[in-house]
Design a protein around this motif. Structure first.
Motif, PDB file in Angstrom:
ATOM      1  N   ARG A   9      -3.236 -29.757  16.674  1.00  0.00           N
ATOM      2  CA  ARG A   9      -2.545 -29.152  15.541  1.00  0.00           C
ATOM      3  C   ARG A   9      -2.995 -28.132  14.661  1.00  0.00           C
ATOM      4  O   ARG A   9      -2.416 -27.105  14.635  1.00  0.00           O
ATOM      5  N   ALA A  10      -4.394 -28.094  14.624  1.00  0.00           N
ATOM      6  CA  ALA A  10      -5.083 -26.928  13.952  1.00  0.00           C
ATOM      7  C   ALA A  10      -5.227 -25.736  14.952  1.00  0.00           C
ATOM      8  O   ALA A  10      -5.188 -24.543  14.366  1.00  0.00           O
ATOM      9  N   THR A  11      -5.370 -25.986  16.094  1.00  0.00           N
ATOM     10  CA  THR A  11      -5.385 -24.803  17.110  1.00  0.00           C
ATOM     11  C   THR A  11      -4.117 -24.146  17.527  1.00  0.00           C
ATOM     12  O   THR A  11      -4.275 -22.941  18.157  1.00  0.00           O
ATOM     13  N   HIS A  12      -3.112 -24.665  17.293  1.00  0.00           N
ATOM     14  CA  HIS A  12      -1.756 -24.059  17.857  1.00  0.00           C
ATOM     15  C   HIS A  12      -0.924 -23.501  16.822  1.00  0.00           C
ATOM     16  O   HIS A  12      -0.994 -24.314  15.679  1.00  0.00           O
ATOM     17  N   PRO A  14       2.415 -22.824  14.633  1.00  0.00           N
ATOM     18  CA  PRO A  14       3.684 -23.309  14.502  1.00  0.00           C
ATOM     19  C   PRO A  14       4.906 -22.582  15.436  1.00  0.00           C
ATOM     20  O   PRO A  14       4.770 -21.433  15.590  1.00  0.00           O
ATOM     21  N   ASP A  15       5.651 -23.561  15.770  1.00  0.00           N
ATOM     22  CA  ASP A  15       7.054 -23.129  16.492  1.00  0.00           C
ATOM     23  C   ASP A  15       7.662 -21.798  15.450  1.00  0.00           C
ATOM     24  O   ASP A  15       7.847 -21.882  14.379  1.00  0.00           O
TER      25      ASP A  15
END
Length: 51
Positions: A9-12, A14-15
């Motif tokens: 979650r931290a490396t991508h 947000p949509d």
């Protein structure tokens, strides 16, 4: 929540969602013939009721 899912979650990012121009364009494609059809219906209904 596991450490792996937190790292994922931290490396991508947000949509970002759908671009506003695409939404406006899609509504125009739908609304234009809809408005024309409603206008034609009103014109023909007026002729029917007014003679």
């Amino acid at each position: 929540m596991s450490i792996d899912s937190q790292a994922h979650r931290a490396t991508h990012e947000p949509d970002q969602g759908t671009p506003v121009a695409a939404v406006v364009g899609a509504w125009l494609v739908v609304a234009t013939p809809l408005a024309y059809g409603l206008w034609q219906t009103l014109v023909k209904a007026a002729k029917l009721f007014t003679g």
